[in-house]
Design an enzyme around this catalytic site. Structure first.
Site, PDB file in Angstrom:
ATOM      1  N   HIS A  45      38.807 -37.855   3.548  1.00  0.00           N
ATOM      2  CA  HIS A  45      38.066 -38.623   2.324  1.00  0.00           C
ATOM      3  C   HIS A  45      38.991 -39.648   1.674  1.00  0.00           C
ATOM      4  CE1 HIS A  45      35.522 -39.294  -1.203  1.00  0.00           C
ATOM      5  NE2 HIS A  45      34.601 -38.884  -0.639  1.00  0.00           N
TER       6      HIS A  45
ATOM      7  N   HIS B 272      39.040 -33.764   4.670  1.00  0.00           N
ATOM      8  CA  HIS B 272      37.658 -33.653   4.081  1.00  0.00           C
ATOM      9  C   HIS B 272      36.555 -32.854   4.812  1.00  0.00           C
ATOM     10  CE1 HIS B 272      34.599 -33.862   1.018  1.00  0.00           C
ATOM     11  NE2 HIS B 272      33.760 -34.665   1.688  1.00  0.00           N
TER      12      HIS B 272
ATOM     13  N   GLU C 183      28.632 -27.204   9.092  1.00  0.00           N
ATOM     14  CA  GLU C 183      29.823 -28.026   9.297  1.00  0.00           C
ATOM     15  C   GLU C 183      30.569 -27.333  10.652  1.00  0.00           C
ATOM     16  OE1 GLU C 183      32.288 -28.830   6.230  1.00  0.00           O
ATOM     17  OE2 GLU C 183      33.943 -29.693   7.413  1.00  0.00           O
TER      18      GLU C 183
ATOM     19  N   ARG D  51      31.311 -39.133  10.032  1.00  0.00           N
ATOM     20  CA  ARG D  51      30.076 -38.662   9.500  1.00  0.00           C
ATOM     21  C   ARG D  51      29.736 -39.696   8.376  1.00  0.00           C
ATOM     22  NH1 ARG D  51      29.059 -35.671   4.871  1.00  0.00           N
ATOM     23  NH2 ARG D  51      31.399 -35.372   4.556  1.00  0.00           N
TER      24      ARG D  51
ATOM     25  N   SER E  55      25.959 -34.348   5.640  1.00  0.00           N
ATOM     26  CA  SER E  55      26.284 -33.003   6.088  1.00  0.00           C
ATOM     27  C   SER E  55      25.472 -31.915   5.511  1.00  0.00           C
ATOM     28  CB  SER E  55      27.808 -32.679   5.572  1.00  0.00           C
ATOM     29  OG  SER E  55      27.958 -31.227   5.751  1.00  0.00           O
TER      30      SER E  55
ATOM     31  N   GLU F 112      26.148 -44.158  -1.381  1.00  0.00           N
ATOM     32  CA  GLU F 112      27.562 -44.016  -0.992  1.00  0.00           C
ATOM     33  C   GLU F 112      28.007 -45.014   0.331  1.00  0.00           C
ATOM     34  OE1 GLU F 112      28.566 -39.677  -0.493  1.00  0.00           O
ATOM     35  OE2 GLU F 112      27.078 -39.364  -2.034  1.00  0.00           O
TER      36      GLU F 112
ATOM     37  N   GLN G  62      29.685 -32.805  -4.032  1.00  0.00           N
ATOM     38  CA  GLN G  62      29.507 -33.505  -5.458  1.00  0.00           C
ATOM     39  C   GLN G  62      28.249 -34.659  -5.034  1.00  0.00           C
ATOM     40  OE1 GLN G  62      33.107 -35.432  -6.476  1.00  0.00           O
ATOM     41  NE2 GLN G  62      34.019 -33.613  -7.048  1.00  0.00           N
TER      42      GLN G  62
ATOM     43  N   ARG H  30      33.604 -44.315   5.941  1.00  0.00           N
ATOM     44  CA  ARG H  30      34.921 -43.652   5.365  1.00  0.00           C
ATOM     45  C   ARG H  30      36.194 -43.967   6.036  1.00  0.00           C
ATOM     46  NH1 ARG H  30      32.354 -37.962   3.233  1.00  0.00           N
ATOM     47  NH2 ARG H  30      31.318 -39.075   1.745  1.00  0.00           N
TER      48      ARG H  30
ATOM     49  N   ALA I  54      24.112 -23.730   5.008  1.00  0.00           N
ATOM     50  CA  ALA I  54      23.753 -23.822   6.290  1.00  0.00           C
ATOM     51  C   ALA I  54      23.265 -22.017   6.368  1.00  0.00           C
ATOM     52  CB  ALA I  54      24.725 -23.968   7.277  1.00  0.00           C
TER      53      ALA I  54
HETATM   54  P1  FAD Z   1      30.264 -23.849   3.655  1.00  0.00           P
HETATM   55  O1  FAD Z   1      29.269 -24.126   2.693  1.00  0.00           O
HETATM   56  O2  FAD Z   1      31.514 -24.155   3.718  1.00  0.00           O
HETATM   57  O3  FAD Z   1      30.022 -22.286   3.744  1.00  0.00           O
HETATM   58  C1  FAD Z   1      31.019 -21.505   4.589  1.00  0.00           C
HETATM   59  C2  FAD Z   1      30.615 -19.822   4.362  1.00  0.00           C
HETATM   60  O4  FAD Z   1      31.222 -19.223   5.600  1.00  0.00           O
HETATM   61  C3  FAD Z   1      31.550 -19.514   3.407  1.00  0.00           C
HETATM   62  O5  FAD Z   1      30.620 -18.463   2.615  1.00  0.00           O
HETATM   63  C4  FAD Z   1      32.597 -18.849   3.902  1.00  0.00           C
HETATM   64  O6  FAD Z   1      33.218 -17.912   3.072  1.00  0.00           O
HETATM   65  C5  FAD Z   1      32.023 -18.169   5.024  1.00  0.00           C
HETATM   66  N1  FAD Z   1      33.136 -17.868   6.056  1.00  0.00           N
HETATM   67  C6  FAD Z   1      34.046 -18.564   6.916  1.00  0.00           C
HETATM   68  N2  FAD Z   1      34.664 -17.898   7.715  1.00  0.00           N
HETATM   69  C7  FAD Z   1      34.133 -16.571   7.580  1.00  0.00           C
HETATM   70  C8  FAD Z   1      34.389 -15.415   8.162  1.00  0.00           C
HETATM   71  N3  FAD Z   1      35.455 -15.400   9.297  1.00  0.00           N
HETATM   72  N4  FAD Z   1      33.795 -14.269   7.887  1.00  0.00           N
HETATM   73  C9  FAD Z   1      32.811 -14.092   7.149  1.00  0.00           C
HETATM   74  N5  FAD Z   1      32.695 -15.460   6.334  1.00  0.00           N
HETATM   75  C10 FAD Z   1      33.252 -16.547   6.495  1.00  0.00           C
HETATM   76  N6  FAD Z   1      28.610 -33.181   2.122  1.00  0.00           N
HETATM   77  C11 FAD Z   1      27.482 -33.867   1.795  1.00  0.00           C
HETATM   78  O7  FAD Z   1      26.619 -33.945   2.736  1.00  0.00           O
HETATM   79  N7  FAD Z   1      27.257 -34.361   0.426  1.00  0.00           N
HETATM   80  C12 FAD Z   1      28.176 -34.119  -0.352  1.00  0.00           C
HETATM   81  O8  FAD Z   1      28.239 -34.645  -1.486  1.00  0.00           O
HETATM   82  C13 FAD Z   1      29.559 -33.448  -0.148  1.00  0.00           C
HETATM   83  N8  FAD Z   1      30.650 -33.187  -0.952  1.00  0.00           N
HETATM   84  C14 FAD Z   1      31.711 -32.384  -0.774  1.00  0.00           C
HETATM   85  C15 FAD Z   1      32.582 -32.283  -1.622  1.00  0.00           C
HETATM   86  C16 FAD Z   1      33.543 -31.471  -1.389  1.00  0.00           C
HETATM   87  C17 FAD Z   1      34.939 -31.175  -2.212  1.00  0.00           C
HETATM   88  C18 FAD Z   1      33.897 -30.946   0.055  1.00  0.00           C
HETATM   89  C19 FAD Z   1      34.814 -29.935   0.248  1.00  0.00           C
HETATM   90  C20 FAD Z   1      32.865 -31.260   0.800  1.00  0.00           C
HETATM   91  C21 FAD Z   1      31.617 -31.667   0.620  1.00  0.00           C
HETATM   92  N9  FAD Z   1      30.637 -32.094   1.612  1.00  0.00           N
HETATM   93  C22 FAD Z   1      29.608 -32.701   1.063  1.00  0.00           C
HETATM   94  C23 FAD Z   1      30.608 -31.381   2.740  1.00  0.00           C
HETATM   95  C24 FAD Z   1      29.728 -30.336   2.773  1.00  0.00           C
HETATM   96  O9  FAD Z   1      29.707 -29.961   1.253  1.00  0.00           O
HETATM   97  C25 FAD Z   1      30.100 -29.195   3.656  1.00  0.00           C
HETATM   98  O10 FAD Z   1      30.264 -29.876   4.882  1.00  0.00           O
HETATM   99  C26 FAD Z   1      28.851 -28.271   3.820  1.00  0.00           C
HETATM  100  O11 FAD Z   1      28.744 -27.887   2.587  1.00  0.00           O
HETATM  101  C27 FAD Z   1      29.255 -27.144   4.599  1.00  0.00           C
HETATM  102  O12 FAD Z   1      28.224 -26.295   4.513  1.00  0.00           O
HETATM  103  P2  FAD Z   1      28.201 -24.952   5.176  1.00  0.00           P
HETATM  104  O13 FAD Z   1      27.160 -24.022   5.067  1.00  0.00           O
HETATM  105  O14 FAD Z   1      28.439 -25.155   6.829  1.00  0.00           O
HETATM  106  O15 FAD Z   1      29.703 -24.325   5.183  1.00  0.00           O
HETATM  107  C1  SIN Z   2      31.402 -37.557  -2.107  1.00  0.00           C
HETATM  108  O1  SIN Z   2      30.542 -37.120  -3.010  1.00  0.00           O
HETATM  109  O2  SIN Z   2      32.099 -38.251  -1.889  1.00  0.00           O
HETATM  110  C2  SIN Z   2      31.338 -36.536  -0.883  1.00  0.00           C
HETATM  111  C3  SIN Z   2      30.171 -36.704   0.037  1.00  0.00           C
HETATM  112  C4  SIN Z   2      30.440 -36.306   1.471  1.00  0.00           C
HETATM  113  O3  SIN Z   2      31.227 -35.832   1.723  1.00  0.00           O
HETATM  114  O4  SIN Z   2      29.211 -36.527   2.229  1.00  0.00           O
END
Ligand code: FAD
Ligand code: SIN
Length: 534
Positions: free
Chosen positions: A240, A347, A371, A382, A387, A114, A47, A286, A15
């Site tokens: 999850h 999750h 997120e 979701r 996501s 999925e 993943q 889920r 994001a």
């Molecule tokens: P993030 O990628 O978590 O990034 C957050 C950032 O904010 C990080 O850099 C962190 O260090 C920073 N941050 C947080 N607080 C602070 C602060 N106070 N000050 C400065 N920096 C801060 N979703 C899917 O759609 N498909 C998938 O296949 C999938 N697989 C997943 C597998 C796993 C194991 C997990 C944990 C999640 C998965 N998800 C998946 C969910 C998805 O990965 C996340 O919802 C998404 O990547 C979130 O992106 P984001 O940029 O919002 O946050």
């Molecule tokens: C997964 O690969 O099962 C995670 C996918 C997701 O969180 O959307």
């Protein structure tokens, strides 16, 4: 010391990085603050992949239908349609930034399937989709001269006019910047900007067992809440269904994409129990699968159930799921020959900072995407892989609206008030800091035991009481000690835990991910739960 930018982005996951690239493209100067190493994010761990309509055999209405069905009556259909429609364009943009999704023998995308999806529509890079996206975006950011990336800078709080001048009416409040801790030298600095984009990710660390990395401590939701911004639907915590069970307590994700390739859940007696639960069986949404596993485990007293993908051969599994194959191998398990022990784990947070479809929050100049935000896409549960889609679509929409806002700010020429420097009230007995790790453990266990997959009002109230006690103690520390990252994270986790419980207590029904024994039925009218700090 203070520095000024047009836009501050908090977080370097999909994001934050894609928003920064989009807004820099419009000529704006951008600072990204990230609290650990730049790649530390949930994004890096994703993943399964990213859901988007790219196949000729698929269409927008089908993706919309699946999203609405998973969301159990609480999605905002307009938002769902808009985000689904923007998907393919954002996939093209990711390709421009260097993301190469896996392709099949004919050259087209190799699409995965999925839970809850009626069609194959998940773009992926084997089982390392997130890592490849994160790497590509970080490279693109490094090439962009208008973006400065600050690693190990922990954003503490948003600075607003109202904080400096408390008589400012809420409607006249706006963002002026953030205070951030330089984690490596302990100083708190001021970053000034008329726009702050929260892209801080999720809050899985509020639970004892989670698939999330350590950074997922709900900082953005807590910051927004403290700034008086509306927070929505926090009770909808997605567990999850299939995290790899291990005695260490760490929960490595076993992607739902395995079930998309025919893997079956079995109880300890070897029965494929999902067949009697939902017409989509192992590929049900889920919330339904996680509850069914929870029920099986409670019925048998077992510590896990099994995932069975032994119908696939080793060469195929190694190619399609190299990361998961290796993680199982490290525990002495072979996906092609062994049953894999799996359990549900916290999750994803479906709720968050309430935003419009342009990523605006209720505070002028404060935006949220990824997120941390609650747009209305996910409703009460979701849909898998929506996501990454939402994050990248909302980042782009956010960049458009920030650009418009900055033009309006420039036209208004409002004077920018002085921001006083952070005063370190300082010191504190470092031996006392052991309380922080004790309270951290107590919070995570309380949430796991009392605010888990199946809830009761009594347990939620018990959790609320404990959280209130822990919060009082930690507030005292906050005001009397020099801040450090652990203390700030615990303060945020406590705030987020309180919001989850308060939203859960507001909801007098079972819907989607919120299942409560005292209110087993779904109410006829679906409503968001909303909280605003008084
Ligand atoms: P993030 O990628 O978590 O990034 C957050 C950032 O904010 C990080 O850099 C962190 O260090 C920073 N941050 C947080 N607080 C602070 C602060 N106070 N000050 C400065 N920096 C801060 N979703 C899917 O759609 N498909 C998938 O296949 C999938 N697989 C997943 C597998 C796993 C194991 C997990 C944990 C999640 C998965 N998800 C998946 C969910 C998805 O990965 C996340 O919802 C998404 O990547 C979130 O992106 P984001 O940029 O919002 O946050
Ligand atoms: C997964 O690969 O099962 C995670 C996918 C997701 O969180 O959307």
């Amino acid at each position: 010391m203070s520095q000024s930018f047009d836009v501050l982005v908090i977080g370097s996951g999909i994001a934050g990085l894609s928003f920064a690239l989009d807004v820099a493209k419009r000529g704006r100067s951008v600072a990204i603050l990230t609290k650990k190493d730049k790649a530390d994010s949930s994004t890096n761990w994703a993943q399964g992949g990213l859901a988007a309509v790219t196949a000729l055999t698929d269409d927008f209405p089908a993706h919309v239908r699946d999203t609405l069905a998973a969301g159990d009556g609480l999605c905002d259909p307009k938002v769902v349609r808009a985000i689904v429609r923007d998907g393919p364009e954002c996939v093209r943009e990711l390709a421009e930034w260097g993301v190469r999704f896996s392709r099949g023998p004919g050259g087209g995308y190799e699409l995965g399937r999925e839970g809850g999806h009626g069609a194959r529509r998940i773009l992926h890079v084997k089982d390392m989709t997130g890592r490849i996206i994160e790497e590509a975006l970080l490279k693109a950011v490094a090439r962009e001269p208008r973006i400065a990336l600050f690693e190990h800078f922990f954003a503490i709080d948003v600075i607003t006019r109202r904080k400096l001048a408390p008589r400012t009416p809420r409607g006249g409040d706006r963002v002026l910047g953030v205070h951030a801790l330089d984690v490596r030298d302990g100083r708190v600095l001021t970053f000034r900007a008329p726009v702050v984009m929260l892209a801080t990710g999720g809050a899985g660390q509020v639970y004892l067992y989670t698939t999330n990395p350590d950074i997922a401590t709900g900082d953005g939701v807590a910051m927004a809440w403290r700034a008086g911004v509306e927070v929505r639907n926090m009770e909808f915590i997605q567990f999850h269904p299939t995290a790899l069970y291990s005695a260490t307590g760490r929960r490595f994700l076993i992607s739902e994409a395995l079930r998309g390739e025919g893997a079956v859940l079995r109880n300890l007696a070897g029965e494929a129990f999902m067949r009697g639960v939902h017409p989509l069986a192992d590929l049900a949404p889920r919330d339904i699968v996680a509850r069914a596993i929870d029920a099986e485990m409670k019925k048998s007293g077992a510590a896990h159930v099994w995932l069975d993908i032994r119908h696939r051969n080793e060469a195929w599994l190694r190619r399609r799921f190299p990361q998961i194959f290796a993680a199982c191998r490290a525990l002495g398990l072979n996906l092609a020959r062994d049953l894999i022990p799996v359990v549900p784990a916290a999750h994803y947070v479906c709720g968050g900072v309430a935003t419009t479809i342009a990523a605006e929050t209720s505070l002028s100049g404060l935006y949220a995407c990824g997120e941390v935000a609650c747009t209305g896409l996910h409703g009460a549960n979701r849909l898998a892989s929506n996501s990454l889609l939402e994050a990248v679509v909302m980042a782009r929409r956010g960049a458009d609206s920030v650009d418009r806002y900055l033009r309006a700010v420039a036209r208004a020429r409002a004077p920018v008030p002085d921001i006083p420097v952070w005063v370190d009230l300082g010191g504190g007995d470092t031996d006392e800091r052991v309380v922080i790790s004790h309270n951290w453990d107590e919070l995570r266990r309380t949430m796991w035991d009392y605010v888990g997959i199946m809830r009761t009002t009594k347990r939620l109230e018990r959790a609320r009481h404990r959280i209130a006690n822990l919060s009082r103690e930690i507030q005292d520390y906050y005001w009397n000690f020099s801040v450090d990252a652990r203390l700030l994270e615990l303060r945020n986790l406590l705030q987020v835990a309180g919001l989850i419980v308060d939203c859960a207590l507001q909801r007098k029904e079972s819907r989607g991910l919120h299942a409560i024994a005292d209110h087993p039925r779904k109410l006829r009218t679906a409503r968001d739960s909303r909280l605003v700090k008084k």
